[in-house]
Write an enzyme that holds these catalytic residues in place. Structure first.
Site, PDB file in Angstrom:
ATOM      1  N   HIS A   4       0.824  -1.209   0.000  1.00  0.00           N
ATOM      2  CA  HIS A   4       0.000   0.000   0.000  1.00  0.00           C
ATOM      3  C   HIS A   4       0.855   1.254   0.000  1.00  0.00           C
ATOM      4  O   HIS A   4       0.611   2.204  -0.730  1.00  0.00           O
ATOM      5  CB  HIS A   4      -0.863   0.048   1.267  1.00  0.00           C
ATOM      6  CG  HIS A   4      -1.989  -0.932   1.239  1.00  0.00           C
ATOM      7  ND1 HIS A   4      -2.561  -1.422   2.367  1.00  0.00           N
ATOM      8  CD2 HIS A   4      -2.647  -1.488   0.209  1.00  0.00           C
ATOM      9  CE1 HIS A   4      -3.517  -2.254   2.035  1.00  0.00           C
ATOM     10  NE2 HIS A   4      -3.592  -2.313   0.726  1.00  0.00           N
ATOM     11  N   ARG A  58      -9.994   1.808 -14.635  1.00  0.00           N
ATOM     12  CA  ARG A  58     -10.231   0.642 -13.765  1.00  0.00           C
ATOM     13  C   ARG A  58     -11.506   0.891 -12.957  1.00  0.00           C
ATOM     14  O   ARG A  58     -11.457   1.324 -11.808  1.00  0.00           O
ATOM     15  CB  ARG A  58      -9.041   0.437 -12.829  1.00  0.00           C
ATOM     16  CG  ARG A  58      -7.771  -0.047 -13.516  1.00  0.00           C
ATOM     17  CD  ARG A  58      -6.662  -0.249 -12.481  1.00  0.00           C
ATOM     18  NE  ARG A  58      -5.580  -1.070 -12.982  1.00  0.00           N
ATOM     19  CZ  ARG A  58      -4.398  -0.579 -13.369  1.00  0.00           C
ATOM     20  NH1 ARG A  58      -4.153   0.706 -13.343  1.00  0.00           N
ATOM     21  NH2 ARG A  58      -3.459  -1.396 -13.782  1.00  0.00           N
ATOM     22  N   ARG A 105     -12.984  -0.208 -18.507  1.00  0.00           N
ATOM     23  CA  ARG A 105     -12.900  -1.649 -18.261  1.00  0.00           C
ATOM     24  C   ARG A 105     -14.024  -2.012 -17.303  1.00  0.00           C
ATOM     25  O   ARG A 105     -14.194  -1.380 -16.260  1.00  0.00           O
ATOM     26  CB  ARG A 105     -11.552  -1.998 -17.625  1.00  0.00           C
ATOM     27  CG  ARG A 105     -11.481  -3.479 -17.287  1.00  0.00           C
ATOM     28  CD  ARG A 105     -10.123  -3.896 -16.841  1.00  0.00           C
ATOM     29  NE  ARG A 105      -9.861  -3.498 -15.465  1.00  0.00           N
ATOM     30  CZ  ARG A 105      -8.694  -3.678 -14.870  1.00  0.00           C
ATOM     31  NH1 ARG A 105      -7.695  -4.209 -15.540  1.00  0.00           N
ATOM     32  NH2 ARG A 105      -8.510  -3.318 -13.618  1.00  0.00           N
ATOM     33  N   GLU A 161      -4.721 -11.063 -20.981  1.00  0.00           N
ATOM     34  CA  GLU A 161      -3.880 -11.111 -19.781  1.00  0.00           C
ATOM     35  C   GLU A 161      -3.800 -12.520 -19.196  1.00  0.00           C
ATOM     36  O   GLU A 161      -3.223 -12.729 -18.146  1.00  0.00           O
ATOM     37  CB  GLU A 161      -4.357 -10.102 -18.730  1.00  0.00           C
ATOM     38  CG  GLU A 161      -5.842 -10.111 -18.440  1.00  0.00           C
ATOM     39  CD  GLU A 161      -6.283  -8.969 -17.528  1.00  0.00           C
ATOM     40  OE1 GLU A 161      -5.429  -8.258 -16.967  1.00  0.00           O
ATOM     41  OE2 GLU A 161      -7.505  -8.793 -17.374  1.00  0.00           O
ATOM     42  N   ASN A 210       0.596  -6.940 -16.455  1.00  0.00           N
ATOM     43  CA  ASN A 210       0.721  -7.224 -15.010  1.00  0.00           C
ATOM     44  C   ASN A 210       0.223  -8.636 -14.724  1.00  0.00           C
ATOM     45  O   ASN A 210       0.862  -9.410 -14.021  1.00  0.00           O
ATOM     46  CB  ASN A 210      -0.100  -6.227 -14.186  1.00  0.00           C
ATOM     47  CG  ASN A 210       0.315  -4.799 -14.442  1.00  0.00           C
ATOM     48  OD1 ASN A 210       1.396  -4.554 -14.959  1.00  0.00           O
ATOM     49  ND2 ASN A 210      -0.546  -3.851 -14.104  1.00  0.00           N
ATOM     50  N   ASP A 211      -0.938  -8.950 -15.287  1.00  0.00           N
ATOM     51  CA  ASP A 211      -1.480 -10.288 -15.057  1.00  0.00           C
ATOM     52  C   ASP A 211      -0.875 -11.316 -16.001  1.00  0.00           C
ATOM     53  O   ASP A 211      -0.675 -12.465 -15.613  1.00  0.00           O
ATOM     54  CB  ASP A 211      -3.007 -10.271 -15.206  1.00  0.00           C
ATOM     55  CG  ASP A 211      -3.665  -9.757 -13.941  1.00  0.00           C
ATOM     56  OD1 ASP A 211      -3.247 -10.184 -12.853  1.00  0.00           O
ATOM     57  OD2 ASP A 211      -4.577  -8.901 -14.034  1.00  0.00           O
ATOM     58  N   CYS A 221      -1.467  -2.035 -21.577  1.00  0.00           N
ATOM     59  CA  CYS A 221      -1.832  -1.149 -20.466  1.00  0.00           C
ATOM     60  C   CYS A 221      -1.287  -1.611 -19.122  1.00  0.00           C
ATOM     61  O   CYS A 221      -1.642  -1.056 -18.091  1.00  0.00           O
ATOM     62  CB  CYS A 221      -3.343  -0.984 -20.398  1.00  0.00           C
ATOM     63  SG  CYS A 221      -4.217  -2.525 -20.082  1.00  0.00           S
TER      64      CYS A 221
END
Ligand code: PEP
Ligand code: MG
Length: 575
Positions: A195, A302, A338, A436, A459-460, A507
């Site tokens: 975080h 997002r 998305r 992804e 990322n995924d 992205c």
């Protein structure tokens, strides 16, 4: 003595200044007995401290009303409120005072250790990471009990060049940096996806986490150089090193100012290839940063962030307003919304679903397909907003053709419901899919036949290709965008989409990392979508790139299996 510490840079740039050490209150806790007749007073003292912290959190919440980090901050503050209100902490500490006649500080510290021990046996890495939040909340309560003004004490000399060195920091603490004007921060704990790292990045000050023993080794007022891009802290540098870094720092400042000049310049390579640089956003408030960046569209909204940190779900009108707001503010530029990617590490409040492995569980489109009413509401809201701008729908986590078919069917249902009510929307709204999951990358043709555009979620894609949980810092070192398997998949997606003349963007975080810009251009990518603060840096790299020079080197990288050779070729590419 001069020495160097290595960590994980979460936010680039150079800061030069003096160390200010954050003192954890837990270190100051004493243990003493309370006379029986004063027990009620001691419990009252504890409750008062809880109230003080509650007010501190409320003030922080009131001060954070917009900006890219808004959603994250609110989530952390909500979580800290929840911990504060948890009877496992407050009631148990009061009982401890009653039963053992100990002082409030001791009782709350014992209770914290009890809670931390329970977290230790939790399997879920994300939940285990929340241990830090418990410690941070208790630290605040202890500070209130001990009469400290706030969590972060002011440096004695507020010279404007203070660098905070802490064992660990909460995102709420970082918020207070703005008032304290720290120029950088360093922590022993943390990972790229913690975080604190997420919030730090949005403040745009150099920061390094995971330094392990910095808090012990650095002394108050030590001279420090923090190089967030190179992941190093130089403690008490000699005058030559200091002079060198001062020079580097002023060069970086100059670069930043120069970058602003290219904001309105068209993004075209030296050989005349036009490139689109889009922005990733989480909330409509992020549009201001997007405008400053000169992005030519939103490549990834997002939308699930609209659903987080709240007890109820946003209804159709609330969602419509959010999407319309973005569409209108982008004045006809593409806005790619998305559909919500909930599940995994972004759970709705009050959902009690326990999954063995949430990253492989009911996430994103999978969740939408088992909750069609929730999906229908969002689709109607997006369709209604499509009347006000160039809105596009992007579907996350597609893995099979049947998911595509079901999704398109549900979109058609939503359209029909609007037609029945004579509500206007763009009948031709483009529908795209995120690529992804390796299965989607490997069976791309079927996705290309049914969808209007693609967006590569590296990322995924990296997480699922390399079987590395992206939120688990124990395997973070294995997360490798340059792994030959990843590069092969990315290149194959771009190549196939280009050949089929289907627009394809990337992205994931790779798009905003300048070391990959030329490689991706060389693989044929012409649409990048990234965190708004990175856009001008990537743009400057695109403007200096010449595809005929780049493409052969990118092809050689693709044929290489040895990491050292890949790095060498990448260096050549970026030379
Ligand atoms: C991705 O997976 O690359 C992506 C952009 O989506 P998210 O990070 O939201 O999963
Ligand atoms: Mg993703």
């Amino acid at each position: 003595m001069s020495f160097i510490l290595h960590g994980v840079g979460v936010s680039g740039g150079i800061a030069i200044g003096h160390a200010h050490l954050a003192v954890p209150a837990a270190l100051e806790v004493a243990h003493y007995l309370i006379p029986k007749k004063k027990i009620n007073n001691e419990i009252k003292r504890l409750n008062n401290a809880f109230d003080v912290v509650r007010r501190e959190l409320e003030t922080l919440q009131a001060n954070v009303t917009s900006g890219p980090a808004f959603a994250e901050f609110s989530a952390f503050l909500d979580l800290h409120h929840m911990i504060l209100d948890d009877p496992m902490l407050s009631d148990a500490a009061s009982n401890c005072i009653t039963q053992t006649q100990c002082n409030a500080e001791w009782a709350i510290s014992l209770q914290m250790n009890e809670l931390l021990a329970q977290f230790e046996v939790i399997d879920d890495a994300y939940l285990r990471e929340r241990k830090a939040d418990v410690t941070q909340v208790v630290d605040r309560v202890l500070k209130a009990l001990l009469g400290h003004p706030g969590h972060v004490t002011s440096p004695t000399k507020q010279s404007g060049d203070s660098i905070l060195v802490a064992h660990d920091l909460s995102p709420a603490d970082i918020m207070q940096y703005k008032q304290h004007q720290f120029t950088a921060f360093l922590t022993d704990l943390g990972s790229l996806t913690s975080h604190t790292a997420i919030v730090a990045r949005s403040l745009n000050i150099p920061s390094i986490v995971a330094l392990h023993h910095a808090r012990e080794m650095i002394l108050e007022n030590d001279c420090l150089i923090v190089d967030g891009s190179q992941n190093v802290v130089i403690v008490n540098p000699d005058k030559h090193v200091l002079a060198e870094y001062r020079l580097k720092q002023s060069q970086l400042e100059l670069e930043k100012r120069k970058l602003k000049r290219i904001k309105t310049v068209a993004t075209i390579t030296l050989d005349g290839t036009s490139v689109e640089l889009f922005a990733n956003i989480e909330l409509p408030e992020d549009i201001e940063q997007v405008k400053e960046s000169g992005a030519t569209g939103i490549g990834l909204f997002r939308s699930e962030f609209l659903f987080l940190n709240r007890d109820n779900l946003p209804d159709e009108d609330e969602q419509f307003e959010a999407y319309r707001n973005v569409a209108v503010k982008m004045r006809g530029l593409p806005v790619t919304i998305r559909t919500f990617d909930l599940g995994a590490d972004k759970q709705l409040k009050n959902t009690k679903r326990v999954e063995a492995n949430p990253a492989l569980g009911l996430r994103a489109i999978r969740l939408c397909l088992v909750e069609p009413q929730l999906f229908h509401t969002q689709l109607r809201a997006i369709l209604r907003a499509s009347h006000f701008g160039q809105v596009r729908i992007l579907i996350p986590m597609l893995s099979s053709v049947s998911e595509v078919n079901q999704t398109l069917h549900l979109i058609e249902n939503a359209k029909q419901s609007l037609r029945d009510e004579k509500i206007t929307f763009n009948e031709q709204i483009p529908v795209g899919g995120m690529i992804e999951i390796p299965a989607a990358a490997l069976c791309l043709n079927v996705f290309m036949r049914k969808l209007d555009f693609l967006s590569i979620g590296t990322n995924d894609l990296i997480q699922y290709t390399l079987a590395i949980d992206r939120v688990d810092d124990a395997v973070a070192h294995l997360y490798d965008p340059l792994h030959p398997a990843v590069l092969w998949l990315v290149s194959r997606i771009i190549h196939s989409a280009n050949r089929a003349k289907i627009p394809v963007a990337l992205c994931g975080e790779m798009a905003g990392d300048i070391q990959f810009t030329r490689l991706l251009l060389g693989l044929g990518l012409q649409q990048f979508s990234m965190y708004p603060a990175q856009i001008l840096t990537v743009k400057s790299q695109v403007l200096k790139s010449h595809l005929p020079d780049i493409t052969p080197i990118a092809s050689r990288i693709l044929k290489t299996e040895h990491p050292e050779k890949i790095y060498a070729l990448l260096a050549k590419l970026n030379h």
